[in-house]
Write an enzyme that holds these catalytic residues in place. Structure first.
Site, PDB file in Angstrom:
ATOM      1  N   TYR A 101     -27.808  13.533  -2.291  1.00  0.00           N
ATOM      2  CA  TYR A 101     -27.595  14.903  -2.765  1.00  0.00           C
ATOM      3  C   TYR A 101     -28.059  15.850  -1.666  1.00  0.00           C
ATOM      4  O   TYR A 101     -29.158  15.686  -1.139  1.00  0.00           O
ATOM      5  CB  TYR A 101     -28.421  15.146  -4.036  1.00  0.00           C
ATOM      6  CG  TYR A 101     -28.466  16.594  -4.454  1.00  0.00           C
ATOM      7  CD1 TYR A 101     -27.635  17.080  -5.461  1.00  0.00           C
ATOM      8  CD2 TYR A 101     -29.334  17.495  -3.823  1.00  0.00           C
ATOM      9  CE1 TYR A 101     -27.665  18.414  -5.830  1.00  0.00           C
ATOM     10  CE2 TYR A 101     -29.357  18.842  -4.185  1.00  0.00           C
ATOM     11  CZ  TYR A 101     -28.523  19.286  -5.191  1.00  0.00           C
ATOM     12  OH  TYR A 101     -28.542  20.610  -5.547  1.00  0.00           O
ATOM     13  N   GLU A 189     -23.216  22.887  -2.307  1.00  0.00           N
ATOM     14  CA  GLU A 189     -23.849  21.648  -2.778  1.00  0.00           C
ATOM     15  C   GLU A 189     -22.868  20.486  -2.639  1.00  0.00           C
ATOM     16  O   GLU A 189     -21.694  20.619  -3.000  1.00  0.00           O
ATOM     17  CB  GLU A 189     -24.242  21.818  -4.245  1.00  0.00           C
ATOM     18  CG  GLU A 189     -24.879  20.579  -4.860  1.00  0.00           C
ATOM     19  CD  GLU A 189     -24.991  20.694  -6.382  1.00  0.00           C
ATOM     20  OE1 GLU A 189     -25.963  21.288  -6.853  1.00  0.00           O
ATOM     21  OE2 GLU A 189     -24.089  20.197  -7.088  1.00  0.00           O
TER      22      GLU A 189
END
Ligand code: GDP
Ligand code: MN
Length: 397
Positions: A101, A189
């Site tokens: 992530y 993101e």
């Protein structure tokens, strides 16, 4: 403005970040055609501006055309946590070896930028971060500073990207930073940033962005041609479009009381007051819109605002809540009267003025002798009257 994944991917690709080949489709037939171009297996991904699509069953691997058609038929009409699916992305399915992530966002509390990364990416990232907060690495970037190669490498190393990936991870972080800055984003993101390839063939392994979430700062739209290329035609609302052309800050809601105020905070309070009154009166009456005429509004702005609200068939009464600062209540009153004349409306309009030239404004309304205009001294009383009149049609019972 939150972008859909298929749009966010474009911005990543423009920076040279690897993404799987993919096409956006809005019908099952288009989806099948896209899948045939890409080959099988492919992933069918519902496009909604919300995460956790995988857990909602809107991200599924398909192995043939029939499966793509079936999945698209099921996913296209879905609503995920209140967000409509507006299409599907058909993308090459990749063999995932590991999920990371990474994100860059505006940190409003410390007024700088935040780079967050963890080696435990994927759909469970929030849960893992809760249980193992130490596994999430955070780097602050001062508002006027740059994120350079050595910082990116330090970050990549600290996340625990497996040794060979550090260079690639640092390179991706830098490209994300460029994407963030050049597009005036508030969030970039990638989850998962996946290590893909054949587990037995070291040379086939690479990092690839399998999902992308980007939010753009609406205040910077003017620097990007209004982001017209990201316009969401599936969500267009004719009232919102007219308001936008007139330069008004308007959002259409689903209730019956049109609301106009000056200053976003005052308008929000007015919406709450109307909802509260609707609940208290047991009618369930709610606000029909948000409309902030801002500071220093002219009679023309009030006329434009009323023309939009009064032409909306769901509106049964209007609540105008003005606190005169730079805005003169006298000018607002003149705008209200000229709008009613121009539009020939008889819907009840409930007005609360305070501040700059409030008395003059109320005088103008009072002496105009319009039975549809009512004035109240406080926001609560005005909201309650507007909610009642939305049901009674103007009878002040
Ligand atoms: P989200 O749930 O809205 O974040 O949607 P994602 O695009 O992140 O997809 C959710 C999950 O689906 C990912 O974490 C992956 O585990 C899986 N997934 C997505 N794309 C692929 C793919 O190409 N191959 C495989 N095997 N899994 C995928
Ligand atoms: Mn994701």
């Amino acid at each position: 403005m939150d972008l859909y994944e298929y749009q966010a991917r474009e911005l990543l690709a423009e920076q040279g970040i690897a993404i799987p080949r993919g096409f956006y489709a809005t019908t099952p037939e288009e989806a099948v055609a896209a899948a045939v171009r890409i080959g099988f297996p492919c992933v069918v991904k519902g496009q909604a501006t919300i995460g956790h699509r995988g857990q909602a069953g809107a991200v599924v691997v398909a192995h043939d055309a029939d499966e793509v058609r079936e999945l698209s038929r099921r996913i296209l009409p879905m609503t995920i946590h209140g967000h409509h699916v507006n299409g599907v992305l058909i993308a090459e399915a990749k063999n995932i070896i590991h999920e990371y992530y990474v994100s860059i966002s505006v940190d409003r509390s410390s007024r700088d930028f935040d780079v967050l990364a963890t080696a435990n990416g994927g759909t469970e990232v929030e849960e893992v971060a809760r249980q193992h907060p130490e596994s999430v690495k955070r780097l602050h970037i001062e508002a006027l500073d740059d994120f350079d190669e050595s910082a990116a490498r330090d970050m990549a190393r600290s996340i625990g990207f497996y040794h060979a990936d550090v260079d690639q991870a640092a390179d991706i972080l830098l490209r994300m930073w460029r994407c963030f800055i050049e597009n005036d984003a508030t969030l970039v993101e990638i989850n998962p940033l996946a290590k893909i390839g054949d587990p037995d063939d070291e040379s086939s392994k690479m990092l690839c962005a399998l999902d992308a979430k980007i939010s753009l700062d609406g205040n910077a739209a003017f620097r990007h041609d209004g982001w017209s290329r990201f316009e969401d035609t599936s969500r267009h609302d004719p009232f919102e479009e007219r308001a936008k052309k007139l330069g008004l800050h308007y959002v259409r809601l689903r209730g019956q009381v049109g609301v106009i105020g000056n200053g976003a905070g005052l308008v929000m309070s007015s919406l709450d007051a109307v909802s509260g009154a609707g609940d208290a009166q047991g009618s369930g009456v709610a606000p029909a819109n948000f409309l902030d005429i801002g500071g220093g509004a002219s009679a023309k702005v009030m006329q434009d605002s009323l023309s939009i609200i009064l032409s909306d068939p769901q509106v049964a009464s209007v609540f105008i809540n003005i606190y005169g600062g730079i805005t003169s209540c006298r000018l607002v009153a003149e705008g209200i009267l000229s709008a009613i004349d121009a539009l020939g409306s008889h819907l009840p309009i409930i007005v609360r003025f305070d501040g700059n030239e409030a008395a003059e404004g109320l005088d103008i309304l009072g002496s105009a002798g319009r039975p549809s205009i009512h004035v109240c001294p406080t926001m609560e009383e005005a909201a309650a009257l507007a909610a009642r009149m939305a049901v009674s049609g103007g009878d002040n019972k």
